[in-house]
Design a protein around this motif. Structure first.
Motif, PDB file in Angstrom:
ATOM      1  N   PRO A 116      75.330  28.060  51.058  1.00  0.00           N
ATOM      2  CA  PRO A 116      73.871  28.155  51.807  1.00  0.00           C
ATOM      3  C   PRO A 116      73.543  29.471  51.873  1.00  0.00           C
ATOM      4  N   LEU A 117      72.021  29.640  51.896  1.00  0.00           N
ATOM      5  CA  LEU A 117      71.570  31.153  51.517  1.00  0.00           C
ATOM      6  C   LEU A 117      71.060  31.385  53.183  1.00  0.00           C
ATOM      7  N   TRP A 118      72.060  31.787  53.835  1.00  0.00           N
ATOM      8  CA  TRP A 118      71.823  31.817  55.297  1.00  0.00           C
ATOM      9  C   TRP A 118      70.840  32.931  55.872  1.00  0.00           C
ATOM     10  N   GLY A 119      70.508  33.840  55.006  1.00  0.00           N
ATOM     11  CA  GLY A 119      69.821  34.795  55.339  1.00  0.00           C
ATOM     12  C   GLY A 119      68.237  34.290  55.158  1.00  0.00           C
ATOM     13  N   GLN A 120      67.889  33.623  54.270  1.00  0.00           N
ATOM     14  CA  GLN A 120      66.731  32.820  53.928  1.00  0.00           C
ATOM     15  C   GLN A 120      66.649  31.805  54.830  1.00  0.00           C
ATOM     16  N   ALA A 121      67.549  31.095  55.210  1.00  0.00           N
ATOM     17  CA  ALA A 121      67.362  29.876  56.161  1.00  0.00           C
ATOM     18  C   ALA A 121      67.122  30.448  57.458  1.00  0.00           C
ATOM     19  N   GLY A 122      68.017  31.510  57.886  1.00  0.00           N
ATOM     20  CA  GLY A 122      67.625  32.345  59.434  1.00  0.00           C
ATOM     21  C   GLY A 122      66.296  32.647  59.503  1.00  0.00           C
ATOM     22  N   ARG A 123      65.750  33.237  58.558  1.00  0.00           N
ATOM     23  CA  ARG A 123      64.236  33.915  58.433  1.00  0.00           C
ATOM     24  C   ARG A 123      63.404  32.695  58.946  1.00  0.00           C
ATOM     25  N   GLN A 124      63.505  31.538  58.326  1.00  0.00           N
ATOM     26  CA  GLN A 124      62.789  30.063  58.733  1.00  0.00           C
ATOM     27  C   GLN A 124      62.558  30.118  60.152  1.00  0.00           C
ATOM     28  N   VAL A 125      63.776  29.956  60.842  1.00  0.00           N
ATOM     29  CA  VAL A 125      63.995  29.975  62.276  1.00  0.00           C
ATOM     30  C   VAL A 125      63.403  31.138  63.063  1.00  0.00           C
ATOM     31  N   PHE A 126      63.264  32.277  62.609  1.00  0.00           N
ATOM     32  CA  PHE A 126      62.488  33.311  63.300  1.00  0.00           C
ATOM     33  C   PHE A 126      61.364  33.150  62.950  1.00  0.00           C
ATOM     34  N   PHE A 127      60.613  32.640  61.897  1.00  0.00           N
ATOM     35  CA  PHE A 127      59.278  32.419  61.579  1.00  0.00           C
ATOM     36  C   PHE A 127      58.692  31.803  62.770  1.00  0.00           C
ATOM     37  N   ILE A 128      59.306  30.515  63.034  1.00  0.00           N
ATOM     38  CA  ILE A 128      58.889  29.642  63.860  1.00  0.00           C
ATOM     39  C   ILE A 128      58.678  30.334  65.179  1.00  0.00           C
ATOM     40  N   GLY A 129      59.611  31.067  65.544  1.00  0.00           N
ATOM     41  CA  GLY A 129      59.434  31.711  66.839  1.00  0.00           C
ATOM     42  C   GLY A 129      58.346  32.675  66.917  1.00  0.00           C
ATOM     43  N   VAL A 130      58.193  33.483  66.048  1.00  0.00           N
ATOM     44  CA  VAL A 130      57.143  34.672  65.748  1.00  0.00           C
ATOM     45  C   VAL A 130      55.845  33.953  65.418  1.00  0.00           C
ATOM     46  N   SER A 131      55.748  32.628  64.776  1.00  0.00           N
ATOM     47  CA  SER A 131      54.580  32.061  64.882  1.00  0.00           C
ATOM     48  C   SER A 131      53.946  31.535  65.994  1.00  0.00           C
ATOM     49  N   VAL A 132      54.760  31.064  67.113  1.00  0.00           N
ATOM     50  CA  VAL A 132      54.318  30.745  68.132  1.00  0.00           C
ATOM     51  C   VAL A 132      53.619  31.849  68.870  1.00  0.00           C
ATOM     52  N   TYR A 133      54.345  33.189  68.872  1.00  0.00           N
ATOM     53  CA  TYR A 133      53.669  34.343  69.232  1.00  0.00           C
ATOM     54  C   TYR A 133      52.537  34.609  68.695  1.00  0.00           C
ATOM     55  N   GLY A 134      52.544  34.880  67.204  1.00  0.00           N
ATOM     56  CA  GLY A 134      51.345  35.029  66.669  1.00  0.00           C
ATOM     57  C   GLY A 134      49.946  33.898  66.608  1.00  0.00           C
ATOM     58  N   TRP A 135      50.229  32.603  66.800  1.00  0.00           N
ATOM     59  CA  TRP A 135      49.361  31.545  67.118  1.00  0.00           C
ATOM     60  C   TRP A 135      48.735  32.101  68.647  1.00  0.00           C
ATOM     61  N   TRP A 136      49.639  32.358  69.597  1.00  0.00           N
ATOM     62  CA  TRP A 136      49.114  32.670  70.917  1.00  0.00           C
ATOM     63  C   TRP A 136      48.213  33.767  70.935  1.00  0.00           C
ATOM     64  N   ARG A 137      48.571  34.977  70.350  1.00  0.00           N
ATOM     65  CA  ARG A 137      47.881  36.413  70.304  1.00  0.00           C
ATOM     66  C   ARG A 137      46.713  36.251  69.445  1.00  0.00           C
ATOM     67  N   TRP A 138      46.728  35.484  68.186  1.00  0.00           N
ATOM     68  CA  TRP A 138      45.281  35.472  67.380  1.00  0.00           C
ATOM     69  C   TRP A 138      44.337  34.479  68.182  1.00  0.00           C
TER      70      TRP A 138
END
Length: 228
Positions: A69-91
């Motif tokens: 597994p490419l855990w770095g690539q997989a891990g950033r997908q999890v982070f994207f989801i979290g930050v996307s919630v923040y970005g969605w709210w801020r925008w």
């Protein structure tokens, strides 16, 4: 349809592509295009792609290959989801308050010197944490994957804040990401990432021009030409 999405493959030269790998990258590209135009829909569209790509990277099934597994690539997908919630709210808040003068949800700006120092500090700290973690987990290429994960975190956060620099960080992430995928033998996906990198360069130019236009609109007073 669900069976096709989860287990379907697409034959290509040199191997096959998983359907969810292709669909996930299409959603990611759509998110980038929407983000380029500073539309709020960039965030939820991106989340769909993140979920699909997580299943690809975490299983080691990238391009139909049975690898670690490419855990770095997989891990950033999890982070994207979290930050996307923040970005969605801020925008969404910015959009509700009137948004940018040109119709975008947010007005692009360059980060301040203090914010840039914060980005550098977060980059160093993030890499220092990600590298040993990925090494212990057993991810393929923890050195490059640690940078991909850390850089992706910084770029996504910068996009949520409306900093033009986030596109530059994405360029550096894509350079390392494409190189990693080629070294790992995932050539079809590397090509898709290379195409995505082209849109990142275009996005930087679009945001740079929007930032410059917003400054001109705020201060339309013509400058006196020296020597005239």
């Amino acid at each position: 349809m669900i069976e096709w999405l989860l287990h379907g493959t697409i034959p290509v030269a040199g191997g096959v592509l998983l359907v969810r790998e292709v669909v996930g990258n299409v959603f990611g590209l759509a998110s980038a295009l929407l983000g380029m135009r500073r539309l709020v829909w960039a965030w939820p569209v991106g989340v769909v792609g993140n979920v699909l790509l997580f299943t690809v990277f975490a299983t080691g099934a990238l391009s139909g290959a049975a690898e670690e597994p490419l855990w770095g690539q997989a891990g950033r997908q999890v982070f994207f989801i979290g930050v996307s919630v923040y970005g969605w709210w801020r925008w969404s808040r910015s959009r509700a308050a009137g948004g940018a003068a040109d119709g975008g949800a947010i007005t692009p700006r360059w980060a301040t010197a203090r914010e840039r120092l914060l980005l550098v500090a977060l980059a160093v700290g993030g890499y220092a944490v990600a590298y040993p973690l990925l090494h212990v987990i057993g991810s393929w290429g923890p050195q490059t994957e640690a940078w991909i994960l850390t850089g992706s975190m910084l770029a996504t956060f910068g996009m949520a804040r409306g900093w033009v620099e986030f596109w530059i960080v994405w360029m550096l992430v894509d350079i390392v990401g494409v190189t990693t995928l080629i070294q790992a033998g995932y050539y079809p996906t590397a090509v898709m990432y290379l195409i995505y990198a082209g849109f990142v360069v275009l996005g930087f130019v679009v945001w740079w021009r929007a930032e410059r236009a917003s400054r001109v609109a705020e201060d339309p007073t013509p400058r006196e030409v020296v020597g005239s």
